[in-house]
Design a protein around this motif. Sequence first.
Motif, PDB file in Angstrom:
ATOM      1  N   HIS A  61      44.882  57.268  41.879  1.00 34.07           N
ATOM      2  CA  HIS A  61      46.134  56.725  41.330  1.00 34.07           C
ATOM      3  C   HIS A  61      47.161  57.828  41.110  1.00 34.07           C
ATOM      4  N   PRO A  62      48.352  57.725  41.730  1.00 31.88           N
ATOM      5  CA  PRO A  62      49.400  58.724  41.514  1.00 31.88           C
ATOM      6  C   PRO A  62      50.140  58.444  40.205  1.00 31.88           C
ATOM      7  N   PHE A  63      49.865  59.235  39.194  1.00 33.14           N
ATOM      8  CA  PHE A  63      50.387  59.007  37.845  1.00 33.14           C
ATOM      9  C   PHE A  63      51.906  59.146  37.809  1.00 33.14           C
ATOM     10  N   LEU A  64      52.572  58.108  37.271  1.00 39.68           N
ATOM     11  CA  LEU A  64      54.031  58.070  37.096  1.00 39.68           C
ATOM     12  C   LEU A  64      54.793  58.296  38.417  1.00 39.68           C
ATOM     13  N   LEU A  65      54.231  57.781  39.499  1.00 36.87           N
ATOM     14  CA  LEU A  65      54.859  57.987  40.808  1.00 36.87           C
ATOM     15  C   LEU A  65      56.285  57.456  40.840  1.00 36.87           C
ATOM     16  N   ARG A  66      56.523  56.306  40.223  1.00 41.71           N
ATOM     17  CA  ARG A  66      57.860  55.703  40.275  1.00 41.71           C
ATOM     18  C   ARG A  66      58.917  56.642  39.686  1.00 41.71           C
ATOM     19  N   ASP A  67      58.570  57.290  38.585  1.00 39.61           N
ATOM     20  CA  ASP A  67      59.515  58.219  37.954  1.00 39.61           C
ATOM     21  C   ASP A  67      59.750  59.447  38.818  1.00 39.61           C
ATOM     22  N   HIS A  68      58.691  59.937  39.448  1.00 38.02           N
ATOM     23  CA  HIS A  68      58.849  61.082  40.344  1.00 38.02           C
ATOM     24  C   HIS A  68      59.754  60.728  41.522  1.00 38.02           C
ATOM     25  N   ILE A 102      58.234  78.911  32.590  1.00 37.62           N
ATOM     26  CA  ILE A 102      58.503  79.231  33.998  1.00 37.62           C
ATOM     27  C   ILE A 102      58.246  78.020  34.889  1.00 37.62           C
ATOM     28  N   THR A 103      57.156  77.319  34.628  1.00 38.85           N
ATOM     29  CA  THR A 103      56.829  76.110  35.400  1.00 38.85           C
ATOM     30  C   THR A 103      56.475  74.963  34.462  1.00 38.85           C
ATOM     31  N   SER A 104      57.098  74.917  33.309  1.00 41.46           N
ATOM     32  CA  SER A 104      56.719  73.923  32.304  1.00 41.46           C
ATOM     33  C   SER A 104      57.875  73.635  31.361  1.00 41.46           C
ATOM     34  N   ASN A 105      57.723  72.559  30.604  1.00 42.94           N
ATOM     35  CA  ASN A 105      58.611  72.285  29.485  1.00 42.94           C
ATOM     36  C   ASN A 105      57.926  72.677  28.185  1.00 42.94           C
ATOM     37  N   LEU A 106      58.716  72.822  27.147  1.00 45.25           N
ATOM     38  CA  LEU A 106      58.269  73.429  25.902  1.00 45.25           C
ATOM     39  C   LEU A 106      58.400  72.441  24.742  1.00 45.25           C
ATOM     40  N   PHE A 107      57.321  72.330  23.958  1.00 45.23           N
ATOM     41  CA  PHE A 107      57.305  71.485  22.767  1.00 45.23           C
ATOM     42  C   PHE A 107      56.660  72.243  21.610  1.00 45.23           C
ATOM     43  N   GLY A 164      61.474  67.552  33.030  1.00 44.50           N
ATOM     44  CA  GLY A 164      60.191  67.223  33.636  1.00 44.50           C
ATOM     45  C   GLY A 164      59.768  65.786  33.381  1.00 44.50           C
ATOM     46  N   ILE A 165      59.035  65.218  34.317  1.00 45.94           N
ATOM     47  CA  ILE A 165      58.530  63.856  34.155  1.00 45.94           C
ATOM     48  C   ILE A 165      57.535  63.807  33.008  1.00 45.94           C
ATOM     49  N   THR A 166      56.681  64.817  32.879  1.00 48.58           N
ATOM     50  CA  THR A 166      55.748  64.842  31.753  1.00 48.58           C
ATOM     51  C   THR A 166      56.507  65.021  30.445  1.00 48.58           C
ATOM     52  N   ARG A 167      57.574  65.809  30.456  1.00 51.28           N
ATOM     53  CA  ARG A 167      58.429  65.930  29.266  1.00 51.28           C
ATOM     54  C   ARG A 167      58.957  64.556  28.866  1.00 51.28           C
ATOM     55  N   ASN A 183      53.383  70.127  32.026  1.00 55.17           N
ATOM     56  CA  ASN A 183      53.855  69.869  33.383  1.00 55.17           C
ATOM     57  C   ASN A 183      52.932  68.851  34.039  1.00 55.17           C
ATOM     58  N   SER A 184      53.307  68.361  35.192  1.00 54.78           N
ATOM     59  CA  SER A 184      52.603  67.232  35.783  1.00 54.78           C
ATOM     60  C   SER A 184      51.252  67.588  36.379  1.00 54.78           C
ATOM     61  N   VAL A 185      50.988  68.855  36.580  1.00 60.19           N
ATOM     62  CA  VAL A 185      49.705  69.267  37.146  1.00 60.19           C
ATOM     63  C   VAL A 185      48.749  69.734  36.051  1.00 60.19           C
TER      64      VAL A 185
END
Length: 289
Positions: free
Chosen positions: A40-47, A180-185, A204-207, A241-243
């Motif tokens: 299953h491709p997670f959150l594919l529609r948003d990507h 660098i390759t991520s969002n911050l919380f 980011g989509i995960t953000r 991040n998404s990975v």
Amino acid sequence: MYIYLNGDIVHVSEAVISPFDHGYLYGMGVFETFRTYDGHPFLLRDHLMRLSAGMKEMNIEADLDEEKIRHIITDLLNKNGLKDAYCRLNVSGGPGEIGLKTSPYEDATVILFQKTLPHSEPLKEKEGEFLNIRRNTPETSERLKSHHYLNNMAAKREIGASMDKEGIFLTGDGHLCEGITSNLFWVKDGELCTPSVETGLLNGITRQFILALSGFLNMPVRVGMYAEVDILKADEIFFTNSVQEIIPVNKLGSTHFPGANGKYVGFFHEQYEKYKRHLNSIEELRKGE
């Protein structure tokens, strides 16, 4: 390993693109990285929505029908013998004359890359490090997930090749921006905090998923402009991040944090596990589907 390239699934040793592709010559390309879980491709529609928005900004035309892309992902997973995979869907302008192009790119190069990932991974902690190099400003009004990655590459060289560290960009004005390759919380006194898109970060989509999830669960959220001192006062810090999903921070500068033992990090990780094998879009979460 096999990839999808412009309508065909080919072995990587046979994959060929034009040297005149404007993705190579001028950086005219955008991409999305996402994971599949049990196929299953997670959150594919948003990507795909973000990819389409980036293509529109670059004047690139390509067919990104969701069902078509889902079939491509499944066919390639089957060809590679994978269920849990890293995916990168890349769309560049395609071949053209040398020189800056103003008319639409109508012969785009579309590639789907895949590589294997473990079925399940424990929370992997990282140490945060404030970068000396500053985050550059976006080429357009909002940062695209484009081929323009020199700022990120220079930042990675600054902190070195260690996989246990993530650099934190500040803006030219000294505001916290992103990894660098991520969002911050971070969490302070039960409130979730994160820099605003006005800092020039990649949204980011995960953000977006974490922010929507927090709203769905009625957790207080503050999005704004922050200084270094603000995050050093945090109770917990994590990247997304998404990975790599949720990435707990155990140390930032000389200050230590709970890392994988953090209450909120554990909570968000549990929620991520709950949704990642079936959710197609963040909108489904908001609707309670």
